[in-house]
Design a protein around this motif. Structure first.
Motif, PDB file in Angstrom:
ATOM      1  N   ASP A  14       0.922  -1.140  -0.024  1.00 40.69           N
ATOM      2  CA  ASP A  14       0.162   0.118   0.068  1.00 40.69           C
ATOM      3  C   ASP A  14       0.867   1.218   0.043  1.00 40.69           C
ATOM      4  O   ASP A  14       0.249   2.461   0.477  1.00 40.69           O
ATOM      5  N   GLY A  15       2.081   1.171  -0.397  1.00 47.07           N
ATOM      6  CA  GLY A  15       2.969   2.288  -0.512  1.00 47.07           C
ATOM      7  C   GLY A  15       3.124   2.915   0.966  1.00 47.07           C
ATOM      8  O   GLY A  15       3.029   2.516   1.790  1.00 47.07           O
ATOM      9  N   GLY A  16       3.950   4.360   0.769  1.00 47.96           N
ATOM     10  CA  GLY A  16       4.230   4.901   1.956  1.00 47.96           C
ATOM     11  C   GLY A  16       5.735   4.569   2.461  1.00 47.96           C
ATOM     12  O   GLY A  16       6.452   3.896   1.744  1.00 47.96           O
ATOM     13  N   GLN A  17       5.938   5.036   3.692  1.00 43.13           N
ATOM     14  CA  GLN A  17       7.402   4.618   4.381  1.00 43.13           C
ATOM     15  C   GLN A  17       7.424   3.136   4.201  1.00 43.13           C
ATOM     16  O   GLN A  17       6.815   2.238   4.597  1.00 43.13           O
ATOM     17  N   PRO A  18       8.727   2.614   3.719  1.00 43.95           N
ATOM     18  CA  PRO A  18       9.034   1.168   3.853  1.00 43.95           C
ATOM     19  C   PRO A  18       8.729   0.676   5.286  1.00 43.95           C
ATOM     20  O   PRO A  18       9.393   0.981   6.085  1.00 43.95           O
ATOM     21  N   GLY A  19       8.185  -0.642   5.086  1.00 45.96           N
ATOM     22  CA  GLY A  19       7.688  -1.356   6.502  1.00 45.96           C
ATOM     23  C   GLY A  19       6.754  -0.673   7.377  1.00 45.96           C
ATOM     24  O   GLY A  19       6.295  -1.607   8.162  1.00 45.96           O
ATOM     25  N   GLY A  20       6.348   0.306   7.090  1.00 41.08           N
ATOM     26  CA  GLY A  20       5.313   1.016   7.740  1.00 41.08           C
ATOM     27  C   GLY A  20       3.727   0.569   7.435  1.00 41.08           C
ATOM     28  O   GLY A  20       2.875   0.829   8.312  1.00 41.08           O
ATOM     29  N   ASN A  21       3.597   0.089   6.172  1.00 37.20           N
ATOM     30  CA  ASN A  21       2.183  -0.357   5.987  1.00 37.20           C
ATOM     31  C   ASN A  21       1.050   0.472   6.059  1.00 37.20           C
ATOM     32  O   ASN A  21       0.097   0.437   6.921  1.00 37.20           O
ATOM     33  N   ILE A  22       1.293   1.894   5.959  1.00 36.38           N
ATOM     34  CA  ILE A  22       0.479   2.816   6.410  1.00 36.38           C
ATOM     35  C   ILE A  22      -1.205   2.329   5.712  1.00 36.38           C
ATOM     36  O   ILE A  22      -1.081   1.860   4.692  1.00 36.38           O
ATOM     37  N   ARG A  23      -1.877   2.700   6.565  1.00 34.77           N
ATOM     38  CA  ARG A  23      -3.399   2.654   6.139  1.00 34.77           C
ATOM     39  C   ARG A  23      -4.472   3.815   6.631  1.00 34.77           C
ATOM     40  O   ARG A  23      -4.038   4.540   7.421  1.00 34.77           O
ATOM     41  N   THR A  24      -5.596   3.732   6.186  1.00 36.34           N
ATOM     42  CA  THR A  24      -6.672   4.613   6.664  1.00 36.34           C
ATOM     43  C   THR A  24      -7.328   4.027   7.902  1.00 36.34           C
ATOM     44  O   THR A  24      -7.359   2.823   7.858  1.00 36.34           O
ATOM     45  N   ALA A  25      -7.960   4.655   8.806  1.00 35.05           N
ATOM     46  CA  ALA A  25      -8.526   4.403  10.099  1.00 35.05           C
ATOM     47  C   ALA A  25      -9.734   4.949  10.145  1.00 35.05           C
ATOM     48  O   ALA A  25      -9.671   6.382  10.034  1.00 35.05           O
ATOM     49  N   PHE A  26     -10.729   4.410  11.189  1.00 38.30           N
ATOM     50  CA  PHE A  26     -11.640   5.352  11.496  1.00 38.30           C
ATOM     51  C   PHE A  26     -11.700   5.183  13.056  1.00 38.30           C
ATOM     52  O   PHE A  26     -11.378   4.123  13.687  1.00 38.30           O
ATOM     53  N   LEU A  27     -11.718   6.417  13.911  1.00 34.21           N
ATOM     54  CA  LEU A  27     -11.933   6.325  15.424  1.00 34.21           C
ATOM     55  C   LEU A  27     -13.388   6.862  15.382  1.00 34.21           C
ATOM     56  O   LEU A  27     -13.663   7.622  14.452  1.00 34.21           O
ATOM     57  N   TYR A  28     -14.289   6.092  16.403  1.00 29.74           N
ATOM     58  CA  TYR A  28     -15.544   6.411  16.617  1.00 29.74           C
ATOM     59  C   TYR A  28     -16.111   6.491  17.933  1.00 29.74           C
ATOM     60  O   TYR A  28     -15.403   5.721  18.636  1.00 29.74           O
ATOM     61  N   ARG A  29     -17.027   7.147  18.398  1.00 32.74           N
ATOM     62  CA  ARG A  29     -17.299   7.136  19.625  1.00 32.74           C
ATOM     63  C   ARG A  29     -18.640   6.177  19.723  1.00 32.74           C
ATOM     64  O   ARG A  29     -19.651   6.631  19.032  1.00 32.74           O
ATOM     65  N   PRO A  30     -18.404   4.981  20.560  1.00 29.32           N
ATOM     66  CA  PRO A  30     -19.577   4.110  20.508  1.00 29.32           C
ATOM     67  C   PRO A  30     -20.890   4.437  21.148  1.00 29.32           C
ATOM     68  O   PRO A  30     -21.840   3.756  21.050  1.00 29.32           O
ATOM     69  N   GLU A  31     -20.749   5.518  21.841  1.00 25.70           N
ATOM     70  CA  GLU A  31     -22.011   5.958  22.602  1.00 25.70           C
ATOM     71  C   GLU A  31     -22.960   6.818  21.684  1.00 25.70           C
ATOM     72  O   GLU A  31     -23.825   7.289  21.874  1.00 25.70           O
ATOM     73  N   VAL A  32     -22.277   7.049  20.793  1.00 33.27           N
ATOM     74  CA  VAL A  32     -22.808   8.161  19.355  1.00 33.27           C
ATOM     75  C   VAL A  32     -23.449   7.231  18.343  1.00 33.27           C
ATOM     76  O   VAL A  32     -24.423   7.440  17.815  1.00 33.27           O
ATOM     77  N   LEU A  33     -22.334   6.490  17.795  1.00 31.21           N
ATOM     78  CA  LEU A  33     -22.794   5.579  16.411  1.00 31.21           C
ATOM     79  C   LEU A  33     -22.077   4.354  16.586  1.00 31.21           C
ATOM     80  O   LEU A  33     -20.748   4.203  17.412  1.00 31.21           O
ATOM     81  N   LYS A  34     -22.443   3.317  15.766  1.00 29.72           N
ATOM     82  CA  LYS A  34     -22.015   2.174  15.817  1.00 29.72           C
ATOM     83  C   LYS A  34     -21.984   1.793  14.307  1.00 29.72           C
ATOM     84  O   LYS A  34     -22.580   1.931  13.404  1.00 29.72           O
TER      85      LYS A  34
END
Length: 618
Positions: free
Chosen positions: A393-413
């Motif tokens: 997925d490209g990026g810094q070699p070895g880092g395996n950068i990716r996208t991610a979500f953080l979410y507040r479970p009391e608001v949405l799931k």
């Protein structure tokens, strides 16, 4: 003394018998000297500046604004360099040459006189009057080159369809920025009241504009990439790079909007850019306020806010569990973004960071960030992501950068479902009026060649406490590595790899269309690091035909739409687009300029700014 004077007079007299050539004749009105390759004699001018590898002279001013009366004399011979001083009026011979630094085919040529001989000092201590930019001459403010044809100007496709040096057209310095700076090549100029347009590069160089007309001026003092009055993108050609001072002093450390003392220096071209090389380093006169305002877009989670969702978007630049900037990222999320209901994050590295050991999971990275946020707030996020295939997925070699979500479970799931694996493609299912996903979360076309060596978009399907649903797509498209400069030979400039990003946007648009085909009223947000300007309309067309840029929906002033500073432009690589169902309700958005407004480059933790949005899903 009389004998020396006699020798000088004899030398001057003997040279006068040889036909003379003016600097204006050497420079000519086109990009190439009409005398390239020829040896010329009796070239006269006054020395304006010296370097370790030559010196600059200025001759009689031409009546033709296209023709420079400045010239660089290239020599490393100590006997020649020691024979001249700033203020000396001299005569000399030499060979006219066009020099391209580093032999890079995307750089322009610099006209110079090489192998100087017959150097004769005619007089000394002459006063040199620089060209005062903004008074004697002013740069144009929209177009870079006449060869940037197409509706998107210098951002048009195909790239590199023609080349300045091959066409070698007559200069048009009153209309085109590159022509303007070329028409001043070798001249001594003064930049009054310079404003810094960003941080310094690795060589201590940085971009400025002076006290002259500019476009795209944002409130911080930078110049924002924008659409001109005719709809053609404005690349801010009125800016120029300040190079290393010729006297060996060091440039100050600038920041976006810093005000400097006047600069006098010579105009040159090197390594893809026009420069003014200061005779001595300027000083910083003032700096903007370093206070970074927090977002005003919060969710109070009261009875009146049941339809409201807040979100943030942030490229956190190679974030690993042990990254020194991780606590600062957490602090930004808490204090500046005000712990939004969910976050689009890019450049999350695996648990071993840049160590290339086969690790792909980022659960420790995300858990470490979540804990750092919880430690300074009352919010504990959950996370959602899909691991990439190691090294794909490209990026810094070895880092395996990716996208991610953080979410507040009391608001949405997350809507209940099975999470996709690295190679499992997301598909849209469901009945008319109610779209759902085969996998949740999952990635768009992870095995398609469109996404080779780059991050595959992460899709998630959410549900609020009241049961209202939302689809999100987190993107990080191919980077601009391999592009040429805006002031290079290739026109339009090489915007690498624009073909890939165009296909990638098409791939995302295909998913969005699939959702809208099932439910035209679906709530959808696409956000992330697109690595492309919205002004490159050819890239975005498949997506903007389905969705609306949130800056437009929220009516953010055009010149304040930036999340990144590179070269002369405050620009936007990070975008949010929303579906028609969201657009028809109230949409709010803010750019949080914590990194582009950083007081120093070293204090910046990412090259991207975060942003915060507030939308209604019902």
């Amino acid at each position: 003394m009389a004998k020396l004077l006699s020798l000088f007079c004899l030398t001057a007299a003997s040279l006068s018998a040889v036909s003379s050539t003016t600097i204006a004749e050497i420079q000519g009105s086109t990009w190439h000297s009409p005398l390239t390759g020829q040896t010329v004699h009796n070239v006269t001018g006054t020395v304006t500046a010296k370097t370790t590898s030559g010196f600059y002279i200025v001759g009689e001013k031409s009546d033709d604004v296209r023709v420079s009366n400045g010239l660089y004399i290239f020599t490393s011979a100590a006997t020649v360099l020691n024979a001249v001083a700033v203020g000396d009026a001299i005569s000399l011979s030499g060979k006219v040459a066009e020099f391209r630094s580093s032999s890079n085919p995307n750089y322009l040529f610099l006209t110079e006189l090489t192998s100087p001989t017959n150097v004769v000092r005619l007089s000394s201590n002459n006063t040199i009057t620089p060209v005062v930019l903004g008074k004697d001459r002013s740069p144009p403010t929209q177009y870079l080159s006449s060869l940037d044809t197409g509706a998107d100007g210098f951002l048009s496709v195909p790239n590199n369809s023609t080349r300045i040096e091959e066409v070698n057209a007559n200069l048009q310095p009153e209309k085109y920025g590159l022509d303007f700076w070329e028409s001043l090549e070798g001249q001594l100029v003064t930049i009054p009241k310079p404003t810094a347009l960003g941080f310094q590069n690795n060589y201590g160089e940085f971009w400025v504009h002076g006290d002259w007309a500019v476009t795209g001026k944002n409130k911080r003092g930078g110049l924002t990439l924008n659409f001109g009055p005719d709809g053609v993108p404005d690349g801010n050609p009125e800016a120029v790079m300040l190079g290393s001072p010729l006297d060996g002093t060091k440039n100050p450390l600038p920041a976006l909007g810093a005000q400097l003392s006047d600069v006098t220096g010579v105009v040159t071209y090197s390594f893809g850019y026009y420069y003014v090389l200061p005779l001595t380093a300027p000083t910083v006169v003032s700096r903007p306020d370093s206070t970074i305002p927090s977002t005003t877009l919060v969710n109070k989670h009261g009875l009146l806010d049941l339809c409201t969702i807040t979100f943030g978007d942030y490229n956190v630049e190679n974030l690993a569990p042990t990254s020194a900037h991780l606590p600062t990222v957490a602090n930004h999320i808490v204090t500046l973004l005000k712990t939004p209901d969910f976050l689009f994050l890019q450049e999350i590295q695996d648990n071993s960071g840049p160590t290339n050991d086969g690790t792909v999971s980022a659960n420790v990275t995300l858990a470490t960030l979540i804990k750092a946020i919880a430690d300074i707030s009352n919010v504990t996020y959950s996370w959602a992501s899909v691991d990439p295939v190691d090294g794909q997925d490209g990026g810094q070699p070895g880092g395996n950068i990716r996208t991610a979500f953080l979410y507040r479970p009391e608001v949405l799931k997350l809507v209940k479902g099975t999470a996709g694996g690295s190679l499992d493609p997301v598909k849209v299912e469901g009945r008319l009026g109610h779209a759902k996903l085969n996998l949740n979360p999952a990635r768009i076309e992870p095995t398609s060649g469109t996404w080779n060596e780059t991050r595959k978009p992460l899709v998630a399907h959410w549900q609020t406490k009241l049961g209202f649903e939302l689809f999100t797509v987190n993107v990080h498209l191919s980077s601009k590595g391999g592009s040429s400069s805006t002031q290079g030979d290739a026109r339009p400039p090489v915007n690498s790899p624009i073909e890939n990003r165009t296909k990638q946007v098409g791939s995302v648009a295909g998913f969005i269309k699939a959702v809208l085909d099932v439910d035209r009223n679906a709530n959808i947000v696409v956000a992330g690091d697109f690595n492309e300007y919205i002004q490159t309309r050819s890239v975005y067309q498949p997506l903007t035909s389905l969705m609306t840029d949130i800056d437009e929906a929220a009516k953010i002033p055009e010149y304040e739409r930036y999340s990144y500073v590179f070269d002369q432009n405050s620009q936007q690589l990070d975008h949010v687009l929303v579906s028609p169902a969201i657009t028809k309700r109230k949409v709010e958005f803010e750019h949080i300029h914590v990194n582009t407004w950083s007081p120093t480059l070293s204090a910046r933790i990412s090259d991207h700014d975060p942003s915060v949005g507030r939308i209604r899903v019902c």
